[in-house]
Design a protein around this motif. Structure first.
Motif, short mmCIF file in Angstrom:
data_model
loop_
_atom_site.label_atom_id
_atom_site.label_comp_id
_atom_site.label_asym_id
_atom_site.label_seq_id
_atom_site.Cartn_x
_atom_site.Cartn_y
_atom_site.Cartn_z
N ASP A 167 1.15 -1.47 -0.17
CA ASP A 167 -0.13 -0.15 0.00
C ASP A 167 1.00 1.08 0.23
O ASP A 167 2.03 1.38 0.92
CB ASP A 167 -1.09 -0.12 1.77
N PRO A 168 0.63 2.20 -0.94
CA PRO A 168 1.26 3.60 -0.95
C PRO A 168 1.34 4.24 0.20
O PRO A 168 2.67 4.48 0.90
CB PRO A 168 0.10 4.20 -1.69
N ALA A 169 0.24 4.39 1.42
CA ALA A 169 0.80 5.54 2.74
C ALA A 169 1.21 4.20 3.79
O ALA A 169 2.02 5.02 3.95
CB ALA A 169 -0.74 5.10 2.61
N ALA A 170 0.99 3.28 3.12
CA ALA A 170 2.19 2.09 3.88
C ALA A 170 3.78 1.76 4.09
O ALA A 170 4.31 2.12 4.86
CB ALA A 170 1.79 0.59 4.62
N GLU A 171 3.44 1.94 2.49
CA GLU A 171 5.41 2.85 2.32
C GLU A 171 5.96 4.01 2.32
O GLU A 171 7.36 3.95 3.14
CB GLU A 171 4.97 1.86 0.49
N LYS A 172 5.34 4.71 2.61
CA LYS A 172 5.44 5.88 3.06
C LYS A 172 5.75 5.93 4.33
O LYS A 172 7.12 6.52 4.62
CB LYS A 172 4.21 7.40 3.00
N LEU A 173 5.39 5.14 5.57
CA LEU A 173 5.90 4.86 6.85
C LEU A 173 6.84 3.80 7.08
O LEU A 173 7.36 4.30 7.91
CB LEU A 173 4.74 4.25 7.70
N LEU A 174 7.21 3.26 5.72
CA LEU A 174 8.20 2.48 5.93
C LEU A 174 9.39 2.80 5.65
O LEU A 174 10.63 2.59 6.49
CB LEU A 174 8.00 0.76 5.54
N SER A 175 9.14 3.22 3.95
CA SER A 175 10.61 4.12 4.00
C SER A 175 12.22 4.94 4.87
O SER A 175 12.61 4.56 4.51
CB SER A 175 10.06 5.23 2.67
N PRO A 176 11.39 5.53 5.47
CA PRO A 176 12.51 6.36 6.80
C PRO A 176 13.08 4.93 7.60
O PRO A 176 13.99 6.31 7.94
CB PRO A 176 11.36 7.21 7.45
N THR A 177 12.23 4.55 8.11
CA THR A 177 12.82 3.38 8.22
C THR A 177 14.14 2.38 7.82
O THR A 177 15.00 1.83 8.44
CB THR A 177 12.12 2.39 9.25
N GLY A 178 14.34 2.63 6.40
CA GLY A 178 15.33 2.29 5.60
C GLY A 178 14.72 1.19 5.09
O GLY A 178 15.29 0.17 4.32
N TRP A 179 13.27 0.67 5.32
CA TRP A 179 12.54 -0.29 4.43
C TRP A 179 12.77 -0.29 2.97
O TRP A 179 12.57 0.53 2.34
CB TRP A 179 11.69 -0.76 5.09
N VAL A 180 12.92 -1.58 2.03
CA VAL A 180 13.07 -1.12 1.06
C VAL A 180 12.00 -2.23 0.38
O VAL A 180 12.02 -3.50 0.73
CB VAL A 180 14.16 -1.93 0.12
N ARG A 181 11.33 -1.66 -0.43
CA ARG A 181 10.10 -2.28 -1.35
C ARG A 181 11.30 -3.42 -2.64
O ARG A 181 12.19 -2.75 -2.84
CB ARG A 181 9.52 -1.93 -1.79
N PRO A 182 10.71 -5.15 -1.89
CA PRO A 182 11.66 -6.20 -2.77
C PRO A 182 10.84 -6.24 -4.21
O PRO A 182 10.27 -4.57 -4.48
CB PRO A 182 10.80 -7.36 -2.04
N ASP A 183 12.10 -6.44 -4.98
CA ASP A 183 11.60 -6.50 -6.46
C ASP A 183 10.25 -5.99 -6.98
O ASP A 183 9.81 -7.01 -6.61
CB ASP A 183 12.25 -7.19 -6.95
N GLY A 184 9.70 -5.50 -7.22
CA GLY A 184 8.26 -5.14 -8.01
C GLY A 184 8.04 -6.49 -8.72
O GLY A 184 6.68 -6.43 -8.41
N ALA A 185 9.10 -7.23 -9.65
CA ALA A 185 8.34 -8.22 -10.42
C ALA A 185 8.24 -8.61 -10.27
O ALA A 185 7.81 -10.19 -10.28
CB ALA A 185 9.25 -8.34 -12.38
N ALA A 186 8.20 -9.56 -9.30
CA ALA A 186 9.25 -10.87 -8.13
C ALA A 186 7.28 -11.19 -7.11
O ALA A 186 6.74 -9.73 -6.90
CB ALA A 186 9.97 -10.65 -7.01
N TYR A 187 6.81 -12.20 -7.16
CA TYR A 187 5.73 -12.56 -6.70
C TYR A 187 6.57 -13.05 -5.24
O TYR A 187 7.51 -14.71 -5.11
CB TYR A 187 5.74 -13.91 -7.69
N PRO A 188 5.56 -12.64 -4.34
CA PRO A 188 6.36 -13.39 -3.04
C PRO A 188 5.02 -14.36 -2.72
O PRO A 188 4.17 -14.38 -3.43
CB PRO A 188 5.95 -11.60 -2.15
N SER A 189 5.88 -15.76 -1.66
CA SER A 189 4.69 -16.35 -0.92
C SER A 189 4.69 -15.66 0.12
O SER A 189 4.91 -14.34 0.83
CB SER A 189 5.92 -17.32 -0.33
N GLY A 190 3.26 -16.13 0.49
CA GLY A 190 2.34 -15.83 2.01
C GLY A 190 3.62 -15.19 3.02
O GLY A 190 3.08 -14.48 3.73
N GLY A 191 4.77 -16.23 3.17
CA GLY A 191 5.89 -16.23 4.63
C GLY A 191 6.55 -14.94 3.74
O GLY A 191 6.46 -14.35 4.66
#
Length: 457
Positions: free
Chosen positions: A65-89
């Protein structure tokens, strides 16, 4: 409550710390509204962790979610590769839990909501109803109870905890409860040695015709190639037609198409036997095995395990004192139901929707995420994120933003859900399912009706 506490603005209670519940909290904070997220499990994404071994159809670009990413970004969190498919885990560990950690004290775990009502008013009383805050009753894992006051309630508790039964009439089949130890309602994790031992070299009935059933068939077919005697009996309530396995190579979502082809191969290669037109009415013990009995009297050959994947349904029990407006068939909000009715939408074509379509006779109560779809099986994460964006806008008084409800469809498609995809590096198509336009588009409702349809499967 003391006088000073009573003067503080009341929070919006969000039920459930899953993808849509946490997105709701992020959107509320973005609007300057305090959220309080109550999660029954011990961590974020408890339900998602229940299918940690299963891969999503949607890539990372569509499940953050875009708003969630705004909260995470200042912590140094980096979104995984946008083209990759995550598992539930992956989704739970790499996104949901970090988001919940950022939300901090706004999230409480092991807190099961047992009831929601208007303060001092049961569902019968009209007088002064809307002037009263909501009361949310909670029971903690240690047995403690607590009651919170809330200005609004956003129920994102999902449907994971209430799977549909084996019985074709929507009720448990005769003998189903008694056979509980040999009947499961989840896709088996065959990488777990203890689970694998229950299925290896045995006959398993897989009941259902959706993506979850396809995934189970594919997993069991792989096991059959390694463990002699492993076989699946695929129980379908309908016959097999050209559309049973989905779009295959023509599917605009490669992940979903690959899954249907894997299920088809399981049957054609002899690792699964289809039992068609079989509507289960009863299950009987047969020594150490089970036999399924259809409404027309037919009996299956004995099986060792039964995996029931016939869909999910909402738990509405803790909302019994709230005035909900639900469709009598789907148990979805009455304005939303016609847009998602599987009797009318074979591929789940869904218009984007928000606070207006999710409203109930009880003001400021919303069912969101999977729960908003009731018994319809076509929900996607991006739709949930747009739902809570619109609701947060409405609760903040921004009626224009709430009515606008924008949904951007990426070129890779927007279908979400539990699936199987073994080739994440495969080329992506330029469209989504159900004839989603190739180019990203913004769809608007609330000001003259839907401009186009959003695909879903």
């Amino acid at each position: 409550m003391n006088a000073s506490a009573a003067e503080q603005p009341l929070p919006v209670v969000v039920v459930g710390a899953g993808p849509v519940g946490l997105a709701a909290a992020a959107r509320l904070l973005e609007r300057g509204i305090e959220p309080l997220v109550l999660e029954a499990g011990p961590s974020a994404g408890t339900a998602v962790r229940g299918w940690a071994h299963v891969r999503l159809f949607s890539p990372w670009a569509e499940v953050v979610d875009p708003a969630a990413e705004k909260l995470l970004s200042p912590t140094g969190w980096v979104r995984p590769d946008g083209a990759a498919y995550p598992s539930g885990g992956d989704w739970a560990e790499q996104y949901l839990q970090p988001l919940a950690d950022v939300l901090g004290e706004h999230v409480r775990y092991n807190a099961t909501v047992t009831g929601v009502a208007r303060a001092g008013r049961d569902r019968i009383v009209d007088s002064g109803r809307e002037e009263q805050p909501f009361t949310v009753h909670v029971e903690y894992a240690d047995g403690r109870e607590e009651r919170f006051l809330a200005r609004a309630v956003v129920d994102a508790s999902g449907t994971w905890a209430t799977p549909n039964p084996l019985g074709a009439d929507g009720l448990p089949a005769l003998g189903e409860r008694a056979a509980d130890g040999r009947i499961s309602y989840r896709i088996p994790d065959l990488q777990d040695p203890s689970v694998r031992a229950r299925f290896a070299g045995r006959r398993t009935a897989v009941v259902g015709t959706g993506a979850s059933a396809f995934t189970a068939l594919a997993y069991l077919a792989d096991l059959a190639k390694q463990e002699e005697g492993t076989h699946a009996v695929w129980v379908l309530r309908r016959g097999i037609t050209g559309s049973t396995y989905g779009g295959g190579e023509a599917d605009e979502l490669p992940a979903r198409g690959a899954l249907g082809l894997r299920a088809k191969a399981a049957v054609e290669d002899g690792h699964a036997t289809a039992l068609t037109g079989f509507r289960t009415a009863a299950v009987e013990p047969h020594g150490e095995q089970l036999v399924l009995i259809a409404e027309d009297g037919r009996r299956s050959k004995p099986v060792d395990q039964v995996v029931v994947l016939t869909g999910l349904r909402p738990d509405l029990s803790f909302l019994s004192e709230i005035r909900l407006g639900l469709d009598e068939r789907l148990q979805a909000p009455t304005e939303l139901a016609p847009l998602i009715d599987p009797n009318q939408h074979s591929c789940g074509t869904v218009y984007p929707h928000g606070a207006k379509e999710l409203a109930h006779p009880e003001k400021d109560v919303y069912l969101v995420g999977m729960k908003s779809y009731g018994r319809a099986p076509t929900f996607l994460a991006m739709t949930g994120y747009e739902q809570v964006r619109s609701i947060a806008a409405s609760l903040s008084g921004d009626t224009e933003a709430a009515a606008r409800v924008e949904l951007t469809l990426p070129e890779t498609g927007v279908c979400g859900g539990a699936g199987l995809f073994d080739e994440p590096d495969a080329a992506q198509s330029s469209g989504g399912c159900c004839s989603v336009p190739a180019a990203p588009q913004v769809l608007t409702i609330g000001l003259g009706g839907p401009a186009a349809s959003a695909g879903s499967c």
